[in-house]
Design a protein around this motif. Sequence first.
Motif: not given
Length: 859
Positions: A33, A37, A40, A59-60, A63-64, A69, A72
């Motif tokens: 994950a 990130l 990203k 798409r990204t 993400w967080n 993940c 995501w």
Amino acid sequence: MDCVKLVFFMLYTFLCQLAFSSSPPHLCPKDQALALLQFKNMFTINPDASYYCDSSHPRTLFWNNSTDCCSWDGVHCDKMTGQVIELDLHCSQLQGKFHSNSSLFQLSNLKRLDLSFNDFTESLISPKFGESSSLTHLDLFDSGFAGIIPSEISHLSKLHVLRIGGQYKLSLGPHNFELLLKNLTQLRDLNLWDVNLSSTIPSNFSSHLAILTLYNTGLRGLLPERFFHLTDLESLDLSFNPQLTVRFPTTKWNSSASLMYLNLYNVNFTGRIPESFSHLTAVQELDMSHSNLLGPILWNLTSIEILYLNNNHLEGPISHFSRFKKLKTLSLGNNNFDGRLEFLSFNRSWMQLEILDFSSNSLTGPIPSNVSGLQNLRQLILSSSHLNGTIPSWIFDLPSLRLLDLSNNTFSGKIQEFKSKTLAGVYLYQNQLEGPLPNSLLNQPILMFLLLSHNSISGQIASTICNLTMLTVLNLRSNNLEGTIPQCLGEMNENLWSLDLSNNSLSGTIDTTFSIRNSFRVISLHGNKLTGKVPPSLIICTYLTLLDLGNNQLNDTFPNWLGDLPYLKILSLRSNKFHGPVKSSRNTNLFPQLQIMDLSSNGFSGNLPISLFGNLQAMKKIDVNTRTPQYVSDQFAGYYDYLTTITTKGQDFESVQIFATNIIIDLSRNRFEGHIPSIIGDLVGLRTLNLSHNVLEGHIPASLQNLSVLESLDLSSNKLDGEIPQQLVSLTSLEVLNLSHNHLVGCIPKGKQFDTFENNSYLRNDGLRGLPPSRDCGRYDRVPQSTIPLELDQEEEEEEDSPMISWQAVLMGYGCGLVIGLSVIYIMWSTQYPAWFSRMDVKLEHIITTRMKKHKKRY
């Protein structure tokens, strides 16, 4: 007892499976994950980064750390271990540098990776991709990578899909290409679109290939026949490889049962298309355009839907193709097919046909009028096909028509009202059409190209033409249009690039007000009856390349403010009523790109514009690409040509295409006076210089010798004096020279091009010697300018004032002259007198010969 044990064992197994299946899935490992990130955060989101996608999605963006993940967008994990095994980020609007040590390479269990259609700003492809040994699917297509594809990619021996290439030029050395095909033996889909391979195709490639795309890769040599016998091959694209030679098998192909897509556009074929093509029963799309194909079509592809064979040397009756029952696209332009189009009238199998192109073939007769069943037709292209008659009404009734090209035929009659509201291009130029512009044509919401030039269309241009908000090219040249130019044309939209209304009967002033957001490249109003002044709002046309206002009745001074247009290349104000001096402002950057300046046949006066000549920067360069000359054009080359009327090499050329090498100054037929400035010699790119029919005086400047590519020089009908500079002999490109009707003296230079010019190049320069032979300068190149012409003129005047002179006097004079001449020759030879005495003898002989000729004419 054994049965009981067996039952308990089975029940235990079932309960274990049930417990396992109901247990929660493993979560994404924290390190993976974190790696995602970090990846990203290396990029920004920019929709333009995925410009070529039909639809894109960041798409990204969401993400967080607050979510697993594996949930995501674009991330897929193994259900057993939670490891990230698939990452799909195609069309994700990512923009930024892709670093060679990207955290993405920490995802060691990746099987599928898709980064296509993003913008990694010409990053290099990292060799670390070769360490992802589990990859079966790697897609980096059109993602902004550049440079050399690392050989480590060939380590990915499990790859089924490899797609690299696209927008930026990538390269793969010949050895690496062979290594790639040798090691990747499981490949099913290989796409190296636009990757520079510059090699032959090795024979050791995967036998599992189903899709092979090697578009524009610099392939050469002979295509291995093995390609045609790959049993799983469904799609083969080798287009844009002109050095690749293809020889089709003459027997049935092993791949014929599966091959559905075959693109061999612009490759080099040998021989004719064999009958084995008939075995390609599964082919739905076939493109073999621009490939030197010969002969007739002898096969019948029962499943073909899209067929491109244009720009070849194919022949046979056009009606042959009526047997193809499933066609949606049929493009046969630029071949040698012949026959009539009668088969269209009884063909009921083309209900689904969308594109029909029979252009530039040897068709005959009119288009049949009783055609039906083509209601899905979107493009009809029959240009340059020797067709005649009227355009049948069924064409105007096509409901989905987007492109109609019937140009360069001999169609007559009126243009009827169109039923379609989806027209994007109408090309009817070079016919014999008449009548007004139909209203339906002026109310098309997406019409971009309207080319109706060289017909007999009459009436006025209605202001409703400004409703064409998508119009890009409007060409109504050479018709019978009258009335005024609609004022709204300059403001209609920011898409209009080209406006050509030349060679009509339009009148009135040019009241068009051009909007500040206009995109005009071409404005041609040549050959009308326009009056008034040049509209000042033209200065807003920042992108203007060609401005032709010639052959009108404009009455104005020289619009030097046009020099502020940074891209103006062609300016024609010829044959108007412009007057006054041609002045130049203090701006030293006027007309920086100008290559044709035609101010001929006006009333300009004063000295030639020295400061203006000094500004013409584009004329101070020589185009080095003269071996492959190109036309002045823009991104719409092929849809519109830059045309203007020019005079060069003593001839007028109407409506011609302009080569990028055409650099012309034509200031002829004005009232310019004073000397020819030597600064013209700095314009070394000049091909044509015409200063004729003015009142210029003084000497021809020797600096013209610097015009090394000059092809036409016309200084005739002025008051130039002195000698022709000997230095002009160095102008080896000069084809046409006209110095007639001046006051030039001395000997005509000899050698190189000057040995090819005829007498008419020097007519009415009574002080010139060298042509015709009776005025030969002999073996001496120079003659005193201040004596001979003056004495000759005096002798001629004396002869004309003495009408009583008889032949007896002439003979006596001739006899005396002969005695004197022989005496002089004897003294010269015996005493070895200096050379000037010899020149005196030639002079005396010339005077005597001139007298004899004049008296012979008189009697």
